[in-house]
Design a protein around this motif. Structure first.
Motif, PDB file in Angstrom:
ATOM      1  N   THR A  99       8.169 -10.520   1.177  1.00 16.58           N
ATOM      2  CA  THR A  99       9.185 -10.010   2.099  1.00 16.58           C
ATOM      3  C   THR A  99       8.806  -8.645   2.664  1.00 16.58           C
ATOM      4  OG1 THR A  99      11.009 -11.228   1.078  1.00 16.58           O
ATOM      5  CG2 THR A  99      11.578  -9.210   2.250  1.00 16.58           C
ATOM      6  N   ASP A 100       8.499  -7.696   1.784  1.00 13.71           N
ATOM      7  CA  ASP A 100       8.266  -6.322   2.208  1.00 13.71           C
ATOM      8  C   ASP A 100       6.847  -6.140   2.732  1.00 13.71           C
ATOM      9  OD1 ASP A 100      10.875  -5.562   1.404  1.00 13.71           O
ATOM     10  OD2 ASP A 100      10.185  -5.405  -0.669  1.00 13.71           O
ATOM     11  N   GLU A 101       6.673  -5.098   3.519  1.00  9.39           N
ATOM     12  CA  GLU A 101       5.361  -4.765   4.076  1.00  9.39           C
ATOM     13  C   GLU A 101       4.314  -4.685   2.965  1.00  9.39           C
ATOM     14  OE1 GLU A 101       3.005  -3.715   7.513  1.00  9.39           O
ATOM     15  OE2 GLU A 101       5.139  -4.203   7.444  1.00  9.39           O
ATOM     16  N   ASP A 102       3.230  -5.427   3.143  1.00  6.60           N
ATOM     17  CA  ASP A 102       2.074  -5.453   2.231  1.00  6.60           C
ATOM     18  C   ASP A 102       2.377  -6.053   0.859  1.00  6.60           C
ATOM     19  OD1 ASP A 102       0.323  -4.437   4.120  1.00  6.60           O
ATOM     20  OD2 ASP A 102       0.711  -2.357   3.549  1.00  6.60           O
ATOM     21  N   SER A 103       3.532  -6.678   0.684  1.00  5.57           N
ATOM     22  CA  SER A 103       3.812  -7.334  -0.597  1.00  5.57           C
ATOM     23  C   SER A 103       3.130  -8.698  -0.651  1.00  5.57           C
ATOM     24  CB  SER A 103       5.314  -7.467  -0.818  1.00  5.57           C
ATOM     25  OG  SER A 103       5.900  -8.341   0.138  1.00  5.57           O
ATOM     26  N   VAL A 104       3.071  -9.278  -1.856  1.00  4.95           N
ATOM     27  CA  VAL A 104       2.209 -10.438  -2.100  1.00  4.95           C
ATOM     28  C   VAL A 104       2.971 -11.538  -2.826  1.00  4.95           C
ATOM     29  CG1 VAL A 104       0.120 -11.230  -3.285  1.00  4.95           C
ATOM     30  CG2 VAL A 104       0.166  -8.958  -2.240  1.00  4.95           C
ATOM     31  N   THR A 105       2.722 -12.760  -2.429  1.00  2.00           N
ATOM     32  CA  THR A 105       3.021 -13.935  -3.243  1.00  2.00           C
ATOM     33  C   THR A 105       1.699 -14.367  -3.867  1.00  2.00           C
ATOM     34  OG1 THR A 105       4.814 -14.621  -1.784  1.00  2.00           O
ATOM     35  CG2 THR A 105       3.886 -16.299  -3.244  1.00  2.00           C
ATOM     36  N   HIS A 106       1.658 -14.440  -5.196  1.00  2.00           N
ATOM     37  CA  HIS A 106       0.395 -14.616  -5.928  1.00  2.00           C
ATOM     38  C   HIS A 106       0.385 -15.941  -6.668  1.00  2.00           C
ATOM     39  CE1 HIS A 106      -2.966 -13.582  -8.653  1.00  2.00           C
ATOM     40  NE2 HIS A 106      -2.222 -14.170  -9.581  1.00  2.00           N
ATOM     41  N   ILE A 107      -0.700 -16.694  -6.491  1.00  2.00           N
ATOM     42  CA  ILE A 107      -0.979 -17.896  -7.272  1.00  2.00           C
ATOM     43  C   ILE A 107      -2.335 -17.677  -7.927  1.00  2.00           C
ATOM     44  CG2 ILE A 107      -1.197 -20.408  -7.251  1.00  2.00           C
ATOM     45  CD1 ILE A 107       1.460 -19.582  -6.122  1.00  2.00           C
ATOM     46  N   GLY A 108      -2.421 -17.844  -9.241  1.00  2.00           N
ATOM     47  CA  GLY A 108      -3.665 -17.565  -9.949  1.00  2.00           C
ATOM     48  C   GLY A 108      -4.693 -18.679  -9.839  1.00  2.00           C
ATOM     49  N   ASN A 109      -5.340 -19.000 -10.949  1.00  2.00           N
ATOM     50  CA  ASN A 109      -6.428 -19.981 -10.981  1.00  2.00           C
ATOM     51  C   ASN A 109      -6.039 -21.224 -11.771  1.00  2.00           C
ATOM     52  OD1 ASN A 109      -8.245 -18.028  -9.754  1.00  2.00           O
ATOM     53  ND2 ASN A 109      -8.380 -17.057 -11.772  1.00  2.00           N
ATOM     54  N   ASP A 110      -6.631 -22.358 -11.376  1.00  2.00           N
ATOM     55  CA  ASP A 110      -6.534 -23.598 -12.160  1.00  2.00           C
ATOM     56  C   ASP A 110      -5.108 -24.105 -12.288  1.00  2.00           C
ATOM     57  OD1 ASP A 110      -9.437 -23.839 -13.095  1.00  2.00           O
ATOM     58  OD2 ASP A 110      -8.917 -21.821 -13.789  1.00  2.00           O
ATOM     59  N   ASN A 111      -4.317 -23.950 -11.244  1.00  2.00           N
ATOM     60  CA  ASN A 111      -2.937 -24.427 -11.262  1.00  2.00           C
ATOM     61  C   ASN A 111      -2.814 -25.782 -10.576  1.00  2.00           C
ATOM     62  OD1 ASN A 111      -1.662 -21.986 -12.440  1.00  2.00           O
ATOM     63  ND2 ASN A 111      -2.476 -21.042 -10.586  1.00  2.00           N
TER      64      ASN A 111
END
Length: 263
Positions: A99-111
């Motif tokens: 939502t916010d400037e430069d914020s992140v939705t993160h998905i890791g590895n092997d999912n």
């Protein structure tokens, strides 16, 4: 290996595709997208925004990744989706930017995200996580490593689910689920330790016994949370898994799921 792009796909000349990337028919790749080596994009996939995808991922038909946050506070600024390596993202999964400037939705590895899963803005998903069909994460949810979430489960915003936890299908998760536990229900309640999951993950029997002792003190001793944590830390000092469990509970902001009432 080269890059393979189907003639009907639309790939921005500004996108960065590494060696071995494949893009299927009718897929659209936007300006600011970066895709790592060997990742395969199926048909009718849309990837836009400031999205980074790692190596050897598979993204199947109709997935939509990197679209703006579904949040009334979103003002159109730059925000990100970051996806690691070796992820399997099945049909029609949706993953939104922060939502916010430069914020992140993160998905890791092997999912493994099964068909029609939704990962909302600012979620953080660790490694080796499985979310079954139509599992839904609201904004700011945190899913730690090796969690399994059943199909049609909805997780409320800001909820955390600890490592090695398992949530049953169709659950309504409105409070934090401690690591190493089983949860199910509407709303979700705890059903005990995830014993089978711990065995499959090769936790030694003495560690499982210590976690079982800690669980019983927390949820079956009649002590309040502060008293229970003090008792656990006195009895089971120096055991990393128990320390992680206690820290998870101490830092909970939404509160911890209660154990189900036994009839």
């Amino acid at each position: 290996m080269g890059i393979i792009i189907h003639p009907t796909a639309i790939v921005s000349p500004k996108a960065e595709l590494a060696d071995g990337v494949e893009v299927g028919p009718f897929s659209i790749i936007g300006d600011n997208v970066k895709i790592g080596e060997g990742t395969k994009i199926g048909p009718s996939v849309s990837i836009e925004g400031w999205t980074r995808i790692g190596k050897k991922c598979q993204i199947l038909k109709g997935a939509v990744i990197g679209t703006p946050a579904q949040d009334v506070r979103y003002k159109g600024g730059r925000s990100f989706v970051e996806i690691g390596d070796n992820n399997l993202i099945r049909e029609y999964v949706t993953i939104h930017r922060g939502t916010d400037e430069d914020s992140v939705t993160h998905i890791g590895n092997d999912n493994f995200l099964m068909a029609f899963c939704h990962i909302a803005h600012n979620c953080w998903v660790g490694d080796h996580v499985v979310i079954a069909n139509m599992g839904t994460l609201a904004g700011y949810v945190r899913i730690e490593d090796r969690v399994i979430i059943g199909g049609l489960t909805a997780v409320h915003q800001y909820v955390r689910i600890g490592a090695y936890a398992m949530v049953g299908g169709c659950a309504k998760v409105v409070k934090d689920i401690p690591p190493f536990t089983l949860a199910d229900g509407h709303p979700a309640h705890l059903w005990g330790l995830n014993v089978i999951g711990l065995r499959r993950a090769n936790f030694p029997s003495w560690v499982r016994n210590c976690l079982n002792r800690a669980y019983k003190i927390l949820f079956r001793s009649g002590l309040n949370t502060t008293q229970a944590l003090e008792k656990i830390e006195n009895e089971l000092e120096g055991i990393a898994e128990v320390e992680y469990l206690c820290k998870f509970i101490r830092t909970s902001k939404r509160g911890i799921c209660k154990e189900r009432e036994k009839s």
